[in-house]
Write a protein that holds these residues in place. Sequence first.
Motif, PDB file in Angstrom:
ATOM      1  N   ALA A 130      36.592  49.174  46.012  1.00 28.25           N
ATOM      2  CA  ALA A 130      37.708  49.213  45.067  1.00 28.25           C
ATOM      3  C   ALA A 130      37.529  50.465  44.217  1.00 28.25           C
ATOM      4  CB  ALA A 130      37.735  47.967  44.196  1.00 28.25           C
ATOM      5  N   GLU A 131      38.375  51.460  44.451  1.00 24.37           N
ATOM      6  CA  GLU A 131      38.206  52.768  43.825  1.00 24.37           C
ATOM      7  C   GLU A 131      38.539  52.733  42.328  1.00 24.37           C
ATOM      8  OE1 GLU A 131      40.651  55.483  45.990  1.00 24.37           O
ATOM      9  OE2 GLU A 131      39.321  55.515  47.749  1.00 24.37           O
ATOM     10  N   THR A 159      40.390  33.463  40.172  1.00 22.65           N
ATOM     11  CA  THR A 159      39.165  33.957  40.801  1.00 22.65           C
ATOM     12  C   THR A 159      39.429  35.306  41.446  1.00 22.65           C
ATOM     13  OG1 THR A 159      38.369  31.714  41.286  1.00 22.65           O
ATOM     14  CG2 THR A 159      37.450  33.509  42.600  1.00 22.65           C
ATOM     15  N   VAL A 160      38.538  36.269  41.172  1.00 22.31           N
ATOM     16  CA  VAL A 160      38.584  37.581  41.806  1.00 22.31           C
ATOM     17  C   VAL A 160      37.216  37.846  42.422  1.00 22.31           C
ATOM     18  CG1 VAL A 160      38.833  40.071  41.474  1.00 22.31           C
ATOM     19  CG2 VAL A 160      40.294  38.481  40.189  1.00 22.31           C
ATOM     20  N   VAL A 161      37.188  38.150  43.719  1.00 22.60           N
ATOM     21  CA  VAL A 161      35.926  38.424  44.406  1.00 22.60           C
ATOM     22  C   VAL A 161      36.022  39.729  45.166  1.00 22.60           C
ATOM     23  CG1 VAL A 161      34.307  37.650  46.183  1.00 22.60           C
ATOM     24  CG2 VAL A 161      35.354  35.966  44.650  1.00 22.60           C
ATOM     25  N   LEU A 162      35.032  40.590  44.974  1.00 26.39           N
ATOM     26  CA  LEU A 162      34.787  41.747  45.834  1.00 26.39           C
ATOM     27  C   LEU A 162      33.425  41.510  46.486  1.00 26.39           C
ATOM     28  CD1 LEU A 162      35.840  44.712  43.518  1.00 26.39           C
ATOM     29  CD2 LEU A 162      37.189  43.633  45.313  1.00 26.39           C
ATOM     30  N   THR A 206      32.974  49.518  36.692  1.00 28.12           N
ATOM     31  CA  THR A 206      33.782  48.305  36.801  1.00 28.12           C
ATOM     32  C   THR A 206      34.019  47.743  35.407  1.00 28.12           C
ATOM     33  OG1 THR A 206      32.872  47.766  38.973  1.00 28.12           O
ATOM     34  CG2 THR A 206      33.890  45.972  37.743  1.00 28.12           C
ATOM     35  N   ARG A 207      35.272  47.368  35.136  1.00 30.16           N
ATOM     36  CA  ARG A 207      35.614  46.762  33.853  1.00 30.16           C
ATOM     37  C   ARG A 207      36.194  45.389  34.126  1.00 30.16           C
ATOM     38  NH1 ARG A 207      32.417  49.502  32.452  1.00 30.16           N
ATOM     39  NH2 ARG A 207      32.435  51.274  31.001  1.00 30.16           N
ATOM     40  N   SER A 224      32.530  49.096  43.648  1.00 33.22           N
ATOM     41  CA  SER A 224      33.616  48.751  42.742  1.00 33.22           C
ATOM     42  C   SER A 224      33.567  49.614  41.498  1.00 33.22           C
ATOM     43  CB  SER A 224      33.538  47.283  42.331  1.00 33.22           C
ATOM     44  OG  SER A 224      34.480  47.005  41.312  1.00 33.22           O
ATOM     45  N   ALA A 225      34.718  50.184  41.158  1.00 35.08           N
ATOM     46  CA  ALA A 225      34.911  50.826  39.857  1.00 35.08           C
ATOM     47  C   ALA A 225      36.286  50.431  39.335  1.00 35.08           C
ATOM     48  CB  ALA A 225      34.778  52.338  39.971  1.00 35.08           C
TER      49      ALA A 225
END
Length: 199
Positions: free
Chosen positions: A39-40, A57-60, A99-100, A68-69
């Motif tokens: 995730a750019e 729910t969010v999953v990477l 990542t935020r 992830s950024a």
Amino acid sequence: LKSGAIIDASGAAGGGEVLLGGGWQGQDARLANAQQTTAEPGSTIRADATDNGNGGTVVLWSDGDTRSAAHLSARGGAQGGNGGRIETSGKVNLWSQGTRVDALAPHGSPGVWLLDPTSVTITGGGGAAAPNVVYENDIEAAGANVDIVADYGITTSGTFTSADVVVPAGLNLTIRTTGTSGGTGVDLTGAGPLTFKTS
């Protein structure tokens, strides 16, 4: 997920579910796990409750390398509800710098941000992307309870601001190892004096 991309699974009565590369901790039988997930910077995923309900729910996830950024959000509703859950994990390597996350809840309990690679180095300040490094600045900027888990071990390095990782009031930082890979446990002595406190 390219820069500028937006995935929005928000809803008035509760946030939805966004699973990129796999489910929670890679253990969701509904979908196959990716070998690489990215995730750019400038990408956004939302699974917010916009009125009265819990965040989603969010999953990477990937079985290999996860980068992830992104900005990831699973907020509780403005009228009520708890924050949701967010995971950025790579079974082998995790790049999470920049990542935020936001899993806060104006009228409920905050949600959680889980980082779960094989091993973790908690490093003072901020810096360039590196595998399995979690920077102090990213922890302190998180709008969520932060749960850092490693199969193998957790160490510290670098110079911490005032020798502290300062977690905002009302939020928690949990650091733990599972020992599933013959872990060495948690070593918080490598960077000199280091304390964890709430502000």
